[in-house]
Write a protein that holds these residues in place. Structure first.
Motif, mmCIF file in Angstrom:
data_model
loop_
_atom_site.group_PDB
_atom_site.id
_atom_site.type_symbol
_atom_site.label_atom_id
_atom_site.label_comp_id
_atom_site.label_asym_id
_atom_site.label_seq_id
_atom_site.Cartn_x
_atom_site.Cartn_y
_atom_site.Cartn_z
ATOM 1 N N UNK A 346 40.317 9.974 18.857
ATOM 2 C CA UNK A 346 41.651 10.439 19.257
ATOM 3 C C UNK A 346 42.578 10.541 18.042
ATOM 4 N N UNK A 347 42.516 9.565 17.144
ATOM 5 C CA UNK A 347 43.462 9.631 16.019
ATOM 6 C C UNK A 347 43.024 10.647 14.968
ATOM 7 N N UNK A 348 41.721 10.895 14.853
ATOM 8 C CA UNK A 348 41.269 11.858 13.822
ATOM 9 C C UNK A 348 41.170 13.276 14.370
ATOM 10 N N UNK A 349 41.060 13.402 15.678
ATOM 11 C CA UNK A 349 40.892 14.734 16.263
ATOM 12 C C UNK A 349 39.477 15.271 16.078
ATOM 13 N N UNK A 350 38.554 14.431 15.618
ATOM 14 C CA UNK A 350 37.194 14.933 15.406
ATOM 15 C C UNK A 350 36.181 14.231 16.295
ATOM 16 N N UNK A 351 34.945 14.730 16.272
ATOM 17 C CA UNK A 351 33.874 14.106 17.044
ATOM 18 C C UNK A 351 33.399 12.855 16.296
ATOM 19 N N UNK A 352 33.265 11.760 17.031
ATOM 20 C CA UNK A 352 32.874 10.493 16.378
ATOM 21 C C UNK A 352 31.579 9.984 17.004
ATOM 22 N N UNK A 353 30.676 9.549 16.151
ATOM 23 C CA UNK A 353 29.431 8.950 16.645
ATOM 24 C C UNK A 353 29.698 7.494 17.026
ATOM 25 N N UNK A 354 29.118 7.074 18.149
ATOM 26 C CA UNK A 354 29.246 5.670 18.558
ATOM 27 C C UNK A 354 28.269 4.849 17.733
ATOM 28 N N UNK A 355 28.771 3.762 17.153
ATOM 29 C CA UNK A 355 27.923 2.925 16.261
ATOM 30 C C UNK A 355 26.797 2.296 17.034
#
Ligand code: SOE
Length: 355
Positions: A346-355
Motif C-alpha cells: 500500500x505505501x509503495x504502490x507496487x506488487x510485494x512478495x510475501x516473505x
C-alpha cells in the motif's frame, strides 16, 4: 487421572469476556482429562476488575502481569490485551514455562511475531483466530479437502464494520496506531487472511490500497487487496469500518472448477454451496443449515461464543492427545507476514512478495 490446568487471563476487555465464557463452558461440552480452573484475572482498571472477576468466575484478581507470570501455580497465560503489549507478555510467559494463548493479530510487526513464535517453540500455544471454528467454515474446509470446490479460481473475502463513522463512539486503542499497529488491516483483515491461508493455502504476492477517512487518525480505516495465491488462484480482500449498514459482516466467497461456496458471519449457521456436477439446468446454490453436534441436537444453532469454546476445547483435546494444534503462533506469524506485505504494498504502490 484428571489434571487441573490453572488459567491466568491478562485483559479485561470484550475478548476477556469471550475467553472467560469459554473457560466456564468448555467442560460442559468436551470430555477432557483436564479440569480448567479460572485462577487469576489480571487487568489495569481496578474500578471494574473485581466485578468482572465475580461475574465471570475468576478466583483472584491482579494488577501486574509480571506478578502473575512469576507464580508457579499458573499453567496457562492467556494474553488478551491491546496489540502492542502482546509480544512482551507472551514471550515472558513462555520463558516462565507457561502454555501461552494470545489474541489476534499476534503482533504489531513480523519481528515481534517471529520472536513470539520462537519463544513458544517448545511450549503448547494458540492464537485466538476463533472464526476457523465456525461449524460452516469447518464444513467448507472438509468440502475443499474432498475436492468439491477446487481447483479454486477465486477467493474473495470482505470484513465490513460501520463503527468508524460513529461520532458518538468514544476513541479507543483500536484507532491509536502506536497501540494497535494498524487499523482494519490487523483488526479485521487478519481474520480473513487466516481463513484464506486455512482454506486456500499460502499467498504469494499482494497489491494494496489503504485509506484513512477520519481526520486526525493515522490508521487505515479501509484496506483493499489483490492477491495471488501459491496454488494459482486469485484473491480479493476488503476490510473497513466505514461500511454503513454492516455490523460485523465477515464473509468469504470461493469459486472453483467443481463448485462454489459463500459464507457470511451475520448468518453464521449457513453455508451456501453450489455443486457444478449436475446438468446446468439443475444447478443452483443450496443454502445449508450447518450445526455443530457437539453442542446441541442437529439444527439447534450456535453463536459467536461457541467459536471460542471450540477453539479452547480443540486445543485442550490436542494437548491431551499430544497432537499438533492450529492456529498456533506459527499461524499467527504467517498472517503477520501477509499483513506486513500488504502494508508495504500500500505505501509503495507496487506488487510485494510475501516473505
Ligand atoms: C472489532 O470490532 C472486533 O471486535 C475485532 O477486534 C474482532 O477480532 C472481531 O472478531 C470482531 O470485531
Amino acid at each position: 487421572m484428571e489434571k487441573t490446568l490453572r488459567i491466568a487471563l491478562i485483559g479485561q476487555g470484550s475478548m476477556g469476556r469471550a475467553h472467560s465464557n469459554a473457560y466456564r463452558q468448555v467442560a460442559s461440552f468436551y470430555d477432557l482429562p483436564y479440569a480448567v480452573e479460572q485462577s487469576i484475572l489480571c487487568g489495569r482498571n481496578p474500578a471494574t476488575l473485581t466485578a468482572m472477576a465475580q461475574r465471570w468466575g475468576w478466583r483472584e484478581t491482579a494488577a501486574d502481569w509480571r506478578d502473575v507470570i512469576a507464580r508457579p501455580d499458573i499453567d496457562i497465560v492467556d494474553v488478551a490485551v491491546p496489540n502492542s503489549l502482546h509480544a512482551e507478555i507472551a514471550i515472558a510467559a513462555a520463558q516462565a514455562g507457561k502454555i501461552v494463548f494470545c489474541e489476534k493479530p499476534l503482533a504489531n510487526s513480523t519481528v515481534e511475531s517471529a520472536a513470539m513464535r520462537d519463544a513458544v517453540s517448545n511450549r503448547p500455544n494458540m492464537v485466538w483466530f476463533n472464526y476457523r471454528r465456525v461449524p460452516a467454515i469447518q464444513l467448507l474446509r472438509s468440502m475443499i479437502d474432498d475436492n468439491r470446490i477446487g481447483p479454486i479460481f477465486h477467493f474473495r473475502a470482505f470484513y465490513l464494520q460501520e463503527w468508524g463513522n460513529d461520532p458518538s463512539r468514544p476513541p479507543n486503542w483500536k484507532t491509536d496506531k502506536a497501540i494497535a499497529g494498524s487499523g482494519v488491516l490487523g483488526d479485521l483483515m487478519s481474520h480473513s487472511l487466516d481463513l484464506a491461508l486455512f482454506l486456500n493455502g499460502p499467498i504469494a504476492t499482494v497489491q494494496a490500497l489503504q485509506r484513512t477517512f477520519s481526520r486526525g487518525r493515522e490508521i487505515d480505516d479501509a484496506t483493499l487487496v489483490l492477491a495471488r495465491f501459491a496454488n494459482g488462484s486469485v484473491g480479493t480482500f476488503e476490510a473497513t469500518r466505514y461500511a454503513t449498514g454492516c455490523r460485523n459482516r465477515n464473509a468469504i466467497e470461493i469459486h472453483g472448477e467443481n463448485g462454489a461456496a459463500r459464507f457470511d458471519l451475520e448468518d453464521m449457521n449457513r453455508l451456501e454451496f453450489f455443486d457444478a456436477a449436475p446438468p446446468r439446468e439443475e444447478q443452483g446454490f443450496r443454502n445449508l443449515l450447518v450445526s455443530a453436534n457437539r453442542y446441541w441436537k442437529p439444527g439447534h444453532i450456535v453463536g459467536y461464543e461457541h467459536t471460542f469454546i471450540s477453539a479452547l476445547g480443540d486445543f485442550l483435546q490436542a494437548l491431551a492427545d499430544n497432537e499438533p494444534f492450529e492456529p498456533d503462533f506459527e499461524s499467527g506469524h504467517r498472517v503477520q507476514l501477509v499483513i506486513d506485505a500488504i502494508a508495504r504494498a500500500a505505501s509503495s504502490g507496487s506488487t510485494v512478495e510475501v516473505q
